[in-house]
Design a protein around this motif. Sequence first.
Motif, mmCIF file in Angstrom:
data_model
loop_
_atom_site.group_PDB
_atom_site.id
_atom_site.type_symbol
_atom_site.label_atom_id
_atom_site.label_comp_id
_atom_site.label_asym_id
_atom_site.label_seq_id
_atom_site.Cartn_x
_atom_site.Cartn_y
_atom_site.Cartn_z
ATOM 1 N N MET A 334 0.879 -1.191 0.000
ATOM 2 C CA MET A 334 0.000 0.000 0.000
ATOM 3 C C MET A 334 0.900 1.220 0.000
ATOM 4 O O MET A 334 1.789 1.333 0.826
ATOM 5 N N GLU A 335 0.662 2.105 -0.968
ATOM 6 C CA GLU A 335 1.557 3.201 -1.282
ATOM 7 C C GLU A 335 1.474 4.369 -0.310
ATOM 8 O O GLU A 335 1.488 5.527 -0.722
ATOM 9 N N ASN A 336 1.352 4.102 0.965
ATOM 10 C CA ASN A 336 1.271 5.203 1.930
ATOM 11 C C ASN A 336 2.508 6.092 1.804
ATOM 12 O O ASN A 336 3.637 5.586 1.847
ATOM 13 N N ILE A 358 8.573 -1.878 -6.548
ATOM 14 C CA ILE A 358 8.689 -0.944 -7.684
ATOM 15 C C ILE A 358 7.327 -0.323 -7.979
ATOM 16 O O ILE A 358 7.215 0.878 -8.242
ATOM 17 N N HIS A 359 6.267 -1.134 -7.864
ATOM 18 C CA HIS A 359 4.908 -0.617 -8.057
ATOM 19 C C HIS A 359 4.589 0.469 -7.037
ATOM 20 O O HIS A 359 4.148 1.564 -7.376
ATOM 21 N N GLU A 360 4.848 0.174 -5.763
ATOM 22 C CA GLU A 360 4.496 1.160 -4.720
ATOM 23 C C GLU A 360 5.341 2.423 -4.848
ATOM 24 O O GLU A 360 4.860 3.528 -4.633
ATOM 25 N N ILE A 361 6.614 2.257 -5.227
ATOM 26 C CA ILE A 361 7.465 3.443 -5.457
ATOM 27 C C ILE A 361 6.881 4.278 -6.595
ATOM 28 O O ILE A 361 6.796 5.507 -6.509
ATOM 29 N N SER A 362 6.418 3.604 -7.638
ATOM 30 C CA SER A 362 5.857 4.313 -8.804
ATOM 31 C C SER A 362 4.631 5.129 -8.415
ATOM 32 O O SER A 362 4.371 6.207 -8.964
ATOM 33 N N HIS A 363 3.891 4.640 -7.419
ATOM 34 C CA HIS A 363 2.734 5.399 -6.929
ATOM 35 C C HIS A 363 3.146 6.764 -6.383
ATOM 36 O O HIS A 363 2.303 7.658 -6.252
ATOM 37 N N SER A 364 4.416 6.942 -6.050
ATOM 38 C CA SER A 364 4.862 8.245 -5.521
ATOM 39 C C SER A 364 4.603 9.346 -6.538
ATOM 40 O O SER A 364 4.568 10.520 -6.187
ATOM 41 N N ASN A 381 -4.935 5.868 -11.181
ATOM 42 C CA ASN A 381 -3.950 5.478 -10.144
ATOM 43 C C ASN A 381 -3.241 4.191 -10.552
ATOM 44 O O ASN A 381 -2.020 4.145 -10.650
ATOM 45 N N GLU A 382 -4.023 3.138 -10.803
ATOM 46 C CA GLU A 382 -3.422 1.810 -10.888
ATOM 47 C C GLU A 382 -2.949 1.402 -12.274
ATOM 48 O O GLU A 382 -1.902 0.784 -12.428
ATOM 49 N N GLY A 383 -3.699 1.755 -13.309
ATOM 50 C CA GLY A 383 -3.229 1.439 -14.668
ATOM 51 C C GLY A 383 -1.970 2.197 -14.964
ATOM 52 O O GLY A 383 -0.984 1.644 -15.485
ATOM 53 N N PRO A 446 -8.716 -2.375 -13.384
ATOM 54 C CA PRO A 446 -8.096 -1.053 -13.523
ATOM 55 C C PRO A 446 -6.576 -1.119 -13.668
ATOM 56 O O PRO A 446 -5.973 -0.267 -14.314
ATOM 57 N N TYR A 447 -5.947 -2.138 -13.093
ATOM 58 C CA TYR A 447 -4.487 -2.295 -13.197
ATOM 59 C C TYR A 447 -4.083 -2.709 -14.606
ATOM 60 O O TYR A 447 -3.304 -2.020 -15.277
ATOM 61 N N GLU A 448 -4.662 -3.830 -15.074
ATOM 62 C CA GLU A 448 -4.129 -4.433 -16.302
ATOM 63 C C GLU A 448 -4.832 -3.943 -17.554
ATOM 64 O O GLU A 448 -4.207 -3.820 -18.606
#
Length: 685
Positions: A334-336, A358-364, A381-383, A446-448
């Motif tokens: 979770m990208e807190n 890497i995914h959560e870092i990308s959420h930054s 957000n997710e895609g 929403p992701y893929e």
Amino acid sequence: MGCPLSRPTARASSLPPPRYQSLVSASKSPRLHSSPPPYHALFTAALAPAASKQPCNTMPYPMGPDPNSFANTAQVATRHLSLDLTVDFSRKVLHGTATHAITLVDPQARTAVFDSKALGIQGVQVAMDQGPFAPVEYTVADAHPKFGNAIEVSLPAAVAKAAETRVRIHYETTAKGTAIQFLAPEQTAGKVHPYLFTQCQAIHARTMAPCQDTPAVKITYDARITVPKPLRALMSALPRETSVTEGTDCTVYAFEQPTAIPSYLLALVVGNLQGQRIGPRSYVWAEPEVVDAAAWEFADVEKFVAAAEDLLTPYQWGVYDLLVVPPSFPFGGMENPCLTFVTPTLLAGDRSLVDVVIHEISHSWTGNLVTNKDWGSFWLNEGWTMFVERKVLGRLKGEAVRHFSAILGWKELFKTVKRMGLTHPFTALVPNLENEDPDDAFSTVPYEKGCSFLFYLEQHLGGAAVFEPYMRAYIQRFAGESIDTQQWKDFLYKYMTAHHPDGAAKAQALLDEVAWDAWFYNPGMPHVKPHFDETLLKDCQALVDRWKAAQTGTGPWDFDANDIASLTTEQKVMFLSTLLEWEPLTHTVLDRMDQLYQWTPVRNGEIRLRWQTLCLVAKYTPIFPHVVAFVLEQGRMKYIRPLYRNLYHSTPEGAQLARTTFCENRQIYHPIAASMLAKDLDLDE
Ligand SMILES: CC/C=C\C/C=C\C[C@@H](O)/C=C/C=C/C=C\[C@@H](O)CCCC(=O)O
Ligand SMILES: [Zn+2]
């Protein structure tokens, strides 16, 4: 007055813990009909919400501009939130105040409406400028089953002239809240201290604090969190001073988040936490029993942040820390902001699952800086974050790896759409979530589908040389804002017609060729499949084809343990995932394959999930005890929901086992996970 502290139980066992603890008490191996584990006693019946002393309105309350929130953000907006909370582990509640510094979006506004759910509201005060806080009238509307209780606060007429208005709500949380999971010592690695962590996305923040619980509003925040010694508090914010209240057993931790965030990124963890530096701007935090393994697993974190910065813009959150949460955490990560929460199932011991980090870092950037304005645009957000994650992967390991990851994502999307139904409204990229709980709409879609859409657009518009400068411009244009899909599309047109190397007319023509509404609103699989480089797929597909031929009698049984020796972890996952697209494997094939490849004892969660699913869909009952062991070791919904579902639908014995296992152990799961699993197993909530 002493700070309430749970009485420590027996010292932790001296044995090194397994990579992550079984969620069921260690003294009880999970048996199918065991009596509830001892710590059930700690989880007394859900605390009845504090008696409501305030007047209640009986009319259903209207939603705000966000269909999943009552907040009247067109009239009033919170700009800064100050939390002052005490953690009471004996009662399993947080209590204290939430103070909102608000601005009048509409100068005529005379009410401020906040979201709350399962909170005990004890009083509301208002202060203007530097004046004192004074009680004001407020109403707590009747509870909406999905969205909770609107709190309508009457604002004095003087607010129209005030430079600053603050609304202070005195409250406490209750056991019916879904954001906070309190863990008994037995559910932690150390088994001595209690623990709590929060998960606010999508609309659970309102069960942690009364707030405008919509991503359309961004707030800075500060907090003072009082916790029993020797526990430490961390938040999705920068730590400030720590103090000890003389004469108490408590420590007060202060935090500040100077970058505006949506409410779903509020996060708190309290436990026996130890930090270890893993990079120039990164610590990893975990219980002492876990922190060394976590520091090794995530040692490359700085490489990931630097690669994302090079692709996009400078990292602006100050620190990038990781928290390894106990195994009941319901998500991979979770990208807190400032403190990504991750599941201990990432501790594979070979760094093979760090793509989640890497995914959560990308959420930054995508999600935390540029944020979906409402949950119908969750793909922004997710895609986008899946696309950035794979761009980073491509820069670190090459384009073939980026495409290989995208192919796996396409396969996962296919399986999800097949399971949900080709016409299911939640398989649309931009679903209508009016009167829907976003949790119920959550899936891979929403992701893929979002990532595949961006993959297709990049190829359609001219490749990385055209698209990557656009990505950077997109972040620069909308950082700090919340946007919807229309605003995203409008900027793409504006950018490309201004900057496309082939000129405005060509850009316009290319964009006009895109079937936008089909991509946004059609259910099912995308009508267009991007081009994927299949270089790394070939070996997996060849082995799949050999097993299919053996099963159908059109090919030899010439398999060997070395068949998978040269496959990477990702290629093994692809092999199993591709077999899942086909007909169920026979028990003869499953027996032989497991004898040669030894899938059953593998600890890697991605392999374990797919191997156990292959066995369950084939009604291969010898896998049942291993499935039960896995779903009791961790509470990650990506793993436990499909496993419980497939066990439930495998055989009558499997159905009974699924329900018995869940009902006897539901307390070990996060409230969000327990609620989803109950629906999956057709158990009344
Ligand atoms: C169309 C759906 C709209 C809104 C859903 C929004 C949030 C749903 C809520 O359940 C929270 C989800 C949080 C997800 C956190 C991490 C994920 O990115 C990874 C999940 C899969 C995994 O465990 O790896
Ligand atoms: Zn994400």
